[in-house]
Design an enzyme around this catalytic site. Sequence first.
Site: not given
Ligand code: IMP
Length: 186
Positions: A10, A66, A142, A170
């Site tokens: 990401n 995460d 994103f 966060h």
């Molecule tokens: P991950 O497993 O940490 O990659 O995130 C889980 C889901 O939450 C993914 O679809 C990411 O795009 C979304 N996500 C994680 N962090 C953010 C953020 O800061 N803003 C918006 N969406 C997020």
Amino acid sequence: MKKIFFITGNKGKVQETTRKLLPLGYTVMQKDLGYPEVQADTLEEVAVWGASHVQQRFDGCFIIEDAGLFIDALQGFPGVYSKYVFLTIGLEGILRLLEKVENRKAVFKSVYAYCEPGKKPLIVPGECEGTISTKKQGNHGFGYDPIFLPVGAEKTFGEMTVEEKNLYSHRGKALEKLTVMLREKD
Ligand code: IMP
């Protein structure tokens, strides 16, 4: 400059992390090694499991992170399932689930695992309270950024620059703690 690897696919997360760690003298290098995400109850468990998996294949200093969106009216859903839900029902699906729902409170959570070779990972969490907007706003960032309004702001993460998002988010909160920890270590 010190180097720290961020094991992630990401780019948005890498940008946010770079903004916070660069002033400390750290170059954040993205490495998209990939690791399986265990189905667990908490983000901490996912991060610890992911870190130990990466440690078996990578012998450097690295971080993984995460995150998840926990919506009050949906009893914390999508939470640890945020990625799957984003890829399936997406933002429109979440907005539909919350149609006519008055309580739009939600918390975004982030957990970093900071790892040095041969050591147990250090877990660094951060949270941001907010609400889910009634429509998508903004095209920065994103994931759920266009529908998350942090407390104290009048725009969604999707309408913010990386610097602005870091002030509220966060991830920004977790990175504040991580920078304190790295300063103490140096
Ligand atoms: P991950 O497993 O940490 O990659 O995130 C889980 C889901 O939450 C993914 O679809 C990411 O795009 C979304 N996500 C994680 N962090 C953010 C953020 O800061 N803003 C918006 N969406 C997020």
